[in-house]
Scaffold this motif. Structure first.
Motif, PDB file in Angstrom:
ATOM      1  N   TRP A   4       0.836  -1.203   0.000  1.00 11.22           N
ATOM      2  CA  TRP A   4       0.000   0.000   0.000  1.00 11.22           C
ATOM      3  C   TRP A   4       0.875   1.259   0.000  1.00 11.22           C
ATOM      4  CZ3 TRP A   4      -4.513  -2.438  -0.596  1.00 11.22           C
ATOM      5  CH2 TRP A   4      -4.665  -3.700  -0.006  1.00 11.22           C
TER       6      TRP A   4
ATOM      7  N   PHE B 171      -9.011  -4.804  -5.455  1.00  9.85           N
ATOM      8  CA  PHE B 171      -8.768  -4.717  -4.015  1.00  9.85           C
ATOM      9  C   PHE B 171      -9.401  -5.894  -3.287  1.00  9.85           C
ATOM     10  CE2 PHE B 171     -10.349  -3.737   0.214  1.00  9.85           C
ATOM     11  CZ  PHE B 171      -9.160  -3.441   0.867  1.00  9.85           C
TER      12      PHE B 171
ATOM     13  N   ASN C 205      -5.614  -7.636  -4.091  1.00 14.52           N
ATOM     14  CA  ASN C 205      -4.807  -6.908  -3.102  1.00 14.52           C
ATOM     15  C   ASN C 205      -5.068  -7.422  -1.687  1.00 14.52           C
ATOM     16  OD1 ASN C 205      -5.621  -3.850  -4.862  1.00 14.52           O
ATOM     17  ND2 ASN C 205      -3.850  -5.153  -5.197  1.00 14.52           N
TER      18      ASN C 205
ATOM     19  N   ARG D 192      -2.032  -0.077  -8.661  1.00 15.43           N
ATOM     20  CA  ARG D 192      -2.589  -0.856  -7.554  1.00 15.43           C
ATOM     21  C   ARG D 192      -2.436  -2.357  -7.758  1.00 15.43           C
ATOM     22  NH1 ARG D 192      -7.795   2.305  -4.969  1.00 15.43           N
ATOM     23  NH2 ARG D 192      -6.908   4.411  -5.071  1.00 15.43           N
TER      24      ARG D 192
ATOM     25  N   THR E  32       0.862  -5.757  -5.805  1.00 14.02           N
ATOM     26  CA  THR E  32       0.575  -7.118  -5.342  1.00 14.02           C
ATOM     27  C   THR E  32       1.298  -8.140  -6.214  1.00 14.02           C
ATOM     28  OG1 THR E  32      -1.569  -6.540  -4.380  1.00 14.02           O
ATOM     29  CG2 THR E  32      -1.228  -8.835  -4.982  1.00 14.02           C
TER      30      THR E  32
END
Length: 357
Positions: free
Chosen positions: A67, A188, A192, A242, A246
């Motif tokens: 993050w 997400f 993630n 984003r 990951t």
């Protein structure tokens, strides 16, 4: 990313005051992330009392944290290094907080503090939630402003625009925001956060549910990216940032440590090529410290890895192999330009990344 990685679980206290030998797995089953962050924003109009001002704020990150890694990448791509300084915490932490053990004397040279906790307590006495990175601190007062990682990157793109470097890409173009937000939402939930739902599951049923959800979404992403270079549109956007943070940790940590082991990333052709494409893009791979990443997960999560032994592998040289994604077209920076090389004081040490070999 908190001192229990990225959010308290139902197994932990609301203060996330676990030691490095503490508990991260939820013995009741499913991992639940505490998403209560400090929602104060730094904006162009200063609506929350914190206007955008060059030199006023300090971004605190750990290179271990996906993050925080997002914010470091966005800051690099937009060229905000001279406007928003960055402090780098060490890869591990103790029961109280992330610490600045990489700095001389163990103190952040700008904030003068040993622990990020001090900035949280300066604003909220006895703060009871996670002491998380990324966090932005108001230098004059020494008080934390926000640790809302999802909003921080969007605000860097939209609220700090007056200070972007010439040629900075538009990572959150207005015409694509709806699609970017939609993709970010499922990535997400399933990827993630999905790797943590696998790794911190406390029952076979919870683990299998998270595992299937993760790989179903990775298959969906592979299909989406098979015919297009980037997730949304033909340039790099917030959505790519984003997902990348990951994917870049997948084989080094999540595949083994979190039991996300249907396949390695290197065994998923489309996603592996996509990740290597981004890794070789200035602003992405040059923020990645594989040594810090592995040390954090394997040393801190002692209920998953009781010995604290950090694996030597995987071999990182394959990150530099040709990816062939240029054939799909696309323009990484749109009408903009790549960022310059990282500043000397923010360069990942040799040996921690294949880019330095």
């Amino acid at each position: 990313m908190s001192n229990t990685t990225e959010g308290s679980t139902t197994a932990g206290s609301t203060a996330e005051a676990s030691s490095t030998e503490g508990s991260y797995v939820n013995p009741g089953g499913e991992f639940t992330r505490d998403q209560r962050y400090i929602a104060t924003r730094i904006t162009a109009d200063g609506r929350d009392g914190y206007p955008v001002e060059p030199g006023r704020y300090r971004l605190v990150v750990s290179r271990a944290c996906p993050w925080a890694n997002r914010v470091a990448i966005v800051r690099r791509l937009l060229g905000l290094e001279d406007v928003l300084s960055m402090g780098i915490a060490g890869p591990t932490h103790d029961a109280r907080s992330w610490t600045f053990d990489l700095d001389p004397g163990g103190r952040d040279p700008v904030l003068g503090i040993e622990r990020l906790q001090e900035a949280f307590f300066a604003r909220f006495r006895g703060y009871e939630r996670g002491i998380t990175v990324p966090a932005i601190v108001d230098v004059p007062t020494g008080q934390v402003v926000t640790n809302d990682f999802a909003q921080i990157t969007l605000d860097l793109s939209t609220q700090w625009r007056a200070y972007h470097r010439p040629g900075a890409p538009d990572l959150y173009p207005e015409a694509l925001r709806g699609e970017i937000d939609e993709v970010n939402g499922v990535v997400f939930a399933d990827v993630n956060n999905g790797v943590y739902r696998c790794g911190f599951a406390g029952s076979q049923r919870a683990y299998e549910k998270a595992y299937r959800r993760l790989f179903d979404r990775l298959d969906w992403l592979s299909a989406r990216l098979e015919g297009q270079r980037y997730l949304v549109g033909d340039t790099i956007t917030e959505a790519d940032v984003r997902l990348f943070t990951t994917l870049v940790r997948f084989d080094a940590v999540y595949h083994g440590h979190f039991k996300c082991n249907r396949q390695k990333l290197a065994e998923q052709p489309v996603l592996w090529a996509y990740a290597r494409d981004l890794f070789g893009t200035p602003g992405f791979g040059d923020t990645i410290d594989f040594d810090h990443i592995k040390r954090h997960y394997y040393e801190v999560h002692r209920d998953i890895n009781p010995t604290g032994v950090v694996p030597l592998g995987p071999d990182l040289r394959n990150w530099l192999e040709p990816h062939g994604r240029e054939a799909l077209g696309g323009r990484p920076f749109g009408d903009g330009t790549p960022p310059p090389p990282p500043r000397a004081d923010e360069t990942v040490p040799a040996g921690h990344t294949p880019l330095a070999d």
